[in-house]
Design a protein around this motif. Structure first.
Motif, PDB file in Angstrom:
ATOM      1  N   VAL A  75       0.859  -1.183   0.000  1.00  0.00           N
ATOM      2  CA  VAL A  75       0.000   0.000   0.000  1.00  0.00           C
ATOM      3  C   VAL A  75       0.891   1.228   0.000  1.00  0.00           C
ATOM      4  N   THR A  76       0.561   2.172  -0.833  1.00  0.00           N
ATOM      5  CA  THR A  76       1.357   3.394  -0.935  1.00  0.00           C
ATOM      6  C   THR A  76       0.670   4.514  -0.162  1.00  0.00           C
ATOM      7  N   LEU A  77       1.421   5.121   0.772  1.00  0.00           N
ATOM      8  CA  LEU A  77       0.909   6.250   1.533  1.00  0.00           C
ATOM      9  C   LEU A  77       1.641   7.504   1.078  1.00  0.00           C
ATOM     10  N   THR A  78       0.889   8.547   0.856  1.00  0.00           N
ATOM     11  CA  THR A  78       1.464   9.806   0.386  1.00  0.00           C
ATOM     12  C   THR A  78       1.866  10.664   1.585  1.00  0.00           C
ATOM     13  N   PRO A  79       2.743  11.675   1.369  1.00  0.00           N
ATOM     14  CA  PRO A  79       3.175  12.559   2.469  1.00  0.00           C
ATOM     15  C   PRO A  79       1.982  13.144   3.210  1.00  0.00           C
ATOM     16  N   GLY A  80       2.109  13.211   4.533  1.00  0.00           N
ATOM     17  CA  GLY A  80       1.042  13.714   5.383  1.00  0.00           C
ATOM     18  C   GLY A  80       0.225  12.601   5.995  1.00  0.00           C
ATOM     19  N   ARG A  81       0.336  11.380   5.388  1.00  0.00           N
ATOM     20  CA  ARG A  81      -0.401  10.243   5.934  1.00  0.00           C
ATOM     21  C   ARG A  81       0.488   9.321   6.779  1.00  0.00           C
ATOM     22  N   PHE A  82       1.740   9.707   6.972  1.00  0.00           N
ATOM     23  CA  PHE A  82       2.666   8.935   7.815  1.00  0.00           C
ATOM     24  C   PHE A  82       3.699   9.906   8.415  1.00  0.00           C
ATOM     25  N   PRO A  92       1.720  10.906  16.803  1.00  0.00           N
ATOM     26  CA  PRO A  92       1.133  12.152  16.295  1.00  0.00           C
ATOM     27  C   PRO A  92      -0.396  12.049  16.268  1.00  0.00           C
ATOM     28  N   GLU A  93      -1.023  13.187  16.299  1.00  0.00           N
ATOM     29  CA  GLU A  93      -2.484  13.225  16.258  1.00  0.00           C
ATOM     30  C   GLU A  93      -2.977  12.574  14.978  1.00  0.00           C
ATOM     31  N   GLY A  94      -3.998  11.736  15.093  1.00  0.00           N
ATOM     32  CA  GLY A  94      -4.581  11.068  13.939  1.00  0.00           C
ATOM     33  C   GLY A  94      -3.966   9.717  13.647  1.00  0.00           C
ATOM     34  N   CYS A  95      -2.917   9.365  14.363  1.00  0.00           N
ATOM     35  CA  CYS A  95      -2.249   8.061  14.167  1.00  0.00           C
ATOM     36  C   CYS A  95      -2.588   7.137  15.333  1.00  0.00           C
ATOM     37  N   ASP A  96      -2.792   5.845  15.011  1.00  0.00           N
ATOM     38  CA  ASP A  96      -3.128   4.892  16.072  1.00  0.00           C
ATOM     39  C   ASP A  96      -2.267   3.645  16.055  1.00  0.00           C
ATOM     40  N   SER A  97      -1.241   3.633  15.195  1.00  0.00           N
ATOM     41  CA  SER A  97      -0.363   2.466  15.133  1.00  0.00           C
ATOM     42  C   SER A  97       0.964   2.878  14.504  1.00  0.00           C
ATOM     43  N   VAL A  98       1.923   1.931  14.544  1.00  0.00           N
ATOM     44  CA  VAL A  98       3.255   2.201  13.998  1.00  0.00           C
ATOM     45  C   VAL A  98       3.677   1.040  13.122  1.00  0.00           C
ATOM     46  N   VAL A  99       4.129   1.367  11.915  1.00  0.00           N
ATOM     47  CA  VAL A  99       4.665   0.351  11.011  1.00  0.00           C
ATOM     48  C   VAL A  99       6.165   0.231  11.285  1.00  0.00           C
ATOM     49  N   MET A 100       6.630  -0.965  11.572  1.00  0.00           N
ATOM     50  CA  MET A 100       8.053  -1.171  11.824  1.00  0.00           C
ATOM     51  C   MET A 100       8.852  -0.830  10.581  1.00  0.00           C
ATOM     52  N   VAL A 101      10.046  -0.307  10.778  1.00  0.00           N
ATOM     53  CA  VAL A 101      10.863   0.120   9.652  1.00  0.00           C
ATOM     54  C   VAL A 101      11.180  -1.049   8.729  1.00  0.00           C
ATOM     55  N   GLU A 102      11.191  -2.270   9.272  1.00  0.00           N
ATOM     56  CA  GLU A 102      11.480  -3.448   8.452  1.00  0.00           C
ATOM     57  C   GLU A 102      10.320  -3.783   7.509  1.00  0.00           C
ATOM     58  N   ASP A 103       9.102  -3.235   7.786  1.00  0.00           N
ATOM     59  CA  ASP A 103       7.914  -3.592   7.009  1.00  0.00           C
ATOM     60  C   ASP A 103       7.498  -2.510   6.033  1.00  0.00           C
ATOM     61  N   CYS A 104       8.408  -1.585   5.718  1.00  0.00           N
ATOM     62  CA  CYS A 104       8.068  -0.516   4.791  1.00  0.00           C
ATOM     63  C   CYS A 104       9.330   0.080   4.190  1.00  0.00           C
ATOM     64  N   SER A 105       9.158   0.949   3.211  1.00  0.00           N
ATOM     65  CA  SER A 105      10.305   1.666   2.645  1.00  0.00           C
ATOM     66  C   SER A 105       9.794   2.937   1.991  1.00  0.00           C
ATOM     67  N   GLU A 106      10.625   3.963   2.019  1.00  0.00           N
ATOM     68  CA  GLU A 106      10.265   5.221   1.376  1.00  0.00           C
ATOM     69  C   GLU A 106      10.649   5.159  -0.092  1.00  0.00           C
ATOM     70  N   ASP A 107       9.780   5.764  -0.909  1.00  0.00           N
ATOM     71  CA  ASP A 107      10.007   5.734  -2.354  1.00  0.00           C
ATOM     72  C   ASP A 107       9.531   7.043  -2.948  1.00  0.00           C
ATOM     73  N   GLY A 108      10.487   7.928  -3.222  1.00  0.00           N
ATOM     74  CA  GLY A 108      10.137   9.210  -3.837  1.00  0.00           C
ATOM     75  C   GLY A 108       9.233  10.064  -2.988  1.00  0.00           C
ATOM     76  N   GLY A 109       9.411  10.008  -1.682  1.00  0.00           N
ATOM     77  CA  GLY A 109       8.585  10.805  -0.770  1.00  0.00           C
ATOM     78  C   GLY A 109       7.359  10.069  -0.293  1.00  0.00           C
ATOM     79  N   ASN A 110       7.006   8.973  -0.934  1.00  0.00           N
ATOM     80  CA  ASN A 110       5.887   8.146  -0.501  1.00  0.00           C
ATOM     81  C   ASN A 110       6.403   7.018   0.397  1.00  0.00           C
TER      82      ASN A 110
END
Length: 624
Positions: A75-82, A92-110
């Motif tokens: 799933v791709t999340l755009t800036p402001g959603r993470f 941060p306000e509006g967030c209720d969980s944390v994705v471990m760094v091992e389970d994601c990667s940044e790609d062009g700001g997304n």
């Protein structure tokens, strides 16, 4: 107040506890209260954590935004959603969980998410660790560094705790001088003040700070009264060093009369210890001899100061977590009936078994105090303990027993120097001066790793024949370390004109002798018989010393006119020397100890050029 006399150490502690309650608790910052006993229960002031925080390093997100993310369909999340968060960072306000760094990667700001989240994943909720109002510590509990960290995290900044007692140590005695005065040249009878070293170190290791009185208080009643009066006004406990016995100059009893709680303990060393109450403060009088003072510090002062700190009374060894262990005696031991005895002892490992033996020297001996490994406890109901009897041993030093060997036998300064050199090789050689015969017999009984000897056989005229007789299986290794000169030591200038063994029978001549079983005494007996003399004709024959240095000192100080001994001892004391014989000095040990690290170091060191050079400078030695 009528003092309790002739009581056990435990009864003395109970008498002090019954007179003095623990110190009043006061407020401390939590950081300063570490190690203290709490005076009240403590509860959390805030939640810990106070807000929802991240439990991992990663990206805070709204869990619903991760949908059905998987490695195959991220799933791709755009800036402001993470938002990146570190472990422990608030969500941060509006967030209720944390994705471990091992389970994601940044790609062009997304942010590409490869695993979906559920609400609360990888987060810690408010109060999850500690909730406000939750009990954290209780009254009577010692505050550890870990507990202090918890309290501060839970919003607690100050606590009520029992302070450590402030202790004053007062050295006393006309004969006691500072180390500087002693080193620069003191008068006969002066004794350097060393008990404060023992007190500050022992009590410091047990957690108590000791202030040493700036001056040594002389044997003057008014001076001692003033020091005690001032000390009890400024400190929580006062320790007096010396003056507890019955001598005319022992002022403590006279000064404290009418305020004494107990006197005369059923223990040794330390029997003259005394406890008193002055201005509502405890005053403990320690015996002046170092060993006695040390034992009282270990077994009475530390338990009482622990009580004042709000803890259960515990000896120094209990406080340090040193569990005395049971081990057999290397030799028989006697103790006075009805007395608890704490004897200085050493430990050795013989045939895979740890054995201990008491050291002599008395309570005033600094040498035996420094040489000891710990204390042997003999219970109050024990009198005669045979070899092998189990005793409780409390070590106060770290021991590497597998690299230590015990050599029993003849005394010799060159061998002492050789043994000392093995420490440079990470080993230790312990010497028991029991005489040549004593050493060989101890070796035959399995009570030593080796023996040193120079025993003359009067019948054959040969040396160390006894070794051949006792080594029935031919299993002992013999090393001829050196040959040495034996002769008569006399005062400088030889004022009595002593030149021959026969002179020892003169009416105006008194000798100093060695102990039974020593090679030197056996030699003297042989020389007397060879010259038609008997021991009864020699004045001082029964005046016994345990080393060549001891007999040389007797001659130097005029207590003897002559003594049979080695040339090196005479030279060391500036005495004249009349050579009589040249004898071999051997090291003997069972072959099974050939690979023992300390024995190997000892044998190798015997070939060391530096050691040989120092021995040659001592005089009277020849190499094989």
């Amino acid at each position: 107040m009528r003092p309790i006399e002739h009581l056990s150490r435990v009864e003395a502690i109970q008498a002090l506890i019954g007179t003095f309650p623990p110190l009043e608790p006061r407020i401390f910052p939590v950081r300063e209260a570490v190690g203290l006993v709490l005076g009240q229960d403590v509860s959390a002031q805030v939640n810990l954590p106070a807000v929802a925080v991240s439990a991992v390093d990663g990206y805070a997100v709204e869990s619903s935004s991760t949908g059905l993310a998987s490695p195959q369909r991220p799933v791709t999340l755009t800036p402001g959603r993470f938002q990146w968060v570190n472990t422990g960072s608030p969500l941060p306000e509006g967030c209720d969980s944390v994705v471990m760094v091992e389970d994601c990667s940044e790609d062009g700001g997304n942010l590409q998410v490869f695993r979906s989240c559920y609400p609360g994943q990888n987060t810690r909720f408010p109060g999850e660790d500690v909730m406000a109002g939750q009990p954290l510590a209780s009254k009577g509990q010692e505050l550890t560094a870990q507990s202090a960290s918890l309290l501060i995290g839970a919003g607690v900044t100050k606590v009520l705790a029992i302070p450590r007692p402030r202790v004053l140590f007062i050295p006393t005695g006309d004969e006691i001088v500072s180390e500087d005065v002693y080193a620069k040249g003191s008068k006969p009878g002066d004794v350097p003040e060393t008990n404060s070293i023992l007190a500050t170190r022992i009590l410091g290791e047990a957690g108590f700070h000791v202030h040493v009185h700036p001056e040594i208080v002389r044997d003057n009643r008014s001076l001692l009264e003033e020091a005690i009066e001032r000390g009890t006004q400024e400190y929580d406990a006062v320790l007096i060093s010396g003056g507890s016995a019955k001598g005319r100059r022992d002022m403590a009893h006279a000064v404290l009369k009418g305020r004494i709680i107990f006197r005369w303990l059923l223990m040794r060393p330390g029997r003259p210890a005394m406890g008193a109450s002055v201005n509502g403060k405890p005053v403990l009088v320690l015996p002046g001899f170092p060993s006695s003072s040390m034992v009282i510090l270990f077994t009475l002062v530390v338990p009482f100061l622990s009580h004042l700190s709000g803890r259960a009374p515990a000896t120094y060894f209990d406080v340090k977590g040193v569990c005395g262990y049971e081990c057999p005696l290397l030799q028989p031991m006697s103790s006075p009936p009805g007395m608890e005895e704490w004897a200085k002892g050493r430990a050795v490992l013989l045939d895979r078994e740890v054995r201990v033996y008491p050291l002599g020297g008395g309570s005033s001996s600094l040498w035996s105090l420094a040489e000891s490994d710990g204390l042997i406890l003999v219970p109050q109901d024990a009198v005669e303990l045979p070899k092998g009897a189990p005793v409780r041993f409390y070590p106060w030093v770290r021991m590497e027993l597998d690299r230590r060997c015990l050599i029993q036998g003849s005394d010799d300064p060159a061998f002492q120097l050789l043994a000392l050199g093995t420490r440079r090789r990470g080993c230790e050689v312990v010497i028991r001066r029991v005489g040549s015969m004593g050493g060989v017999m101890a070796l035959s009984r399995g009570e030593a790793h080796g023996a040193t000897c120079h025993v003359l056989d009067p019948e054959s005229g040969r040396y160390n024949v006894i070794v051949d007789r006792l080594d029935g299986e031919g299993d002992w290794t013999r090393v001829l370390l050196f040959r040495r000169q034996q002769g008569l030591m006399v005062a400088p200038g030889n004022p009595k004109g002593i030149h021959h063994i026969s002179d020892l029978a003169r009416e105006d001549v008194r000798i100093a002798n060695r102990q039974h079983g020593s090679g030197t005494r056996i030699l003297l007996d042989h020389l007397l018989v060879s010259n038609g003399l008997s021991p009864d004709q020699v004045r001082g024959y029964d005046s016994v010393c345990v080393s060549h240095g001891d007999v040389a000192m007797r001659v130097l100080n005029g207590f003897a006119d002559a003594a049979l001994g080695i040339r090196s001892a005479a030279m060391a004391m500036g005495l004249d020397f009349i050579p009589l014989v040249e004898e071999p000095y051997e090291l003997v040990y069972p072959s099974r100890y050939r690979g023992h690290p300390a024995m190997e170091a000892l044998v190798e060191m015997a070939e060391d050029p530096e050691w040989r050079s120092r021995v040659e400078a001592m005089g009277g030695y020849l190499w094989p």
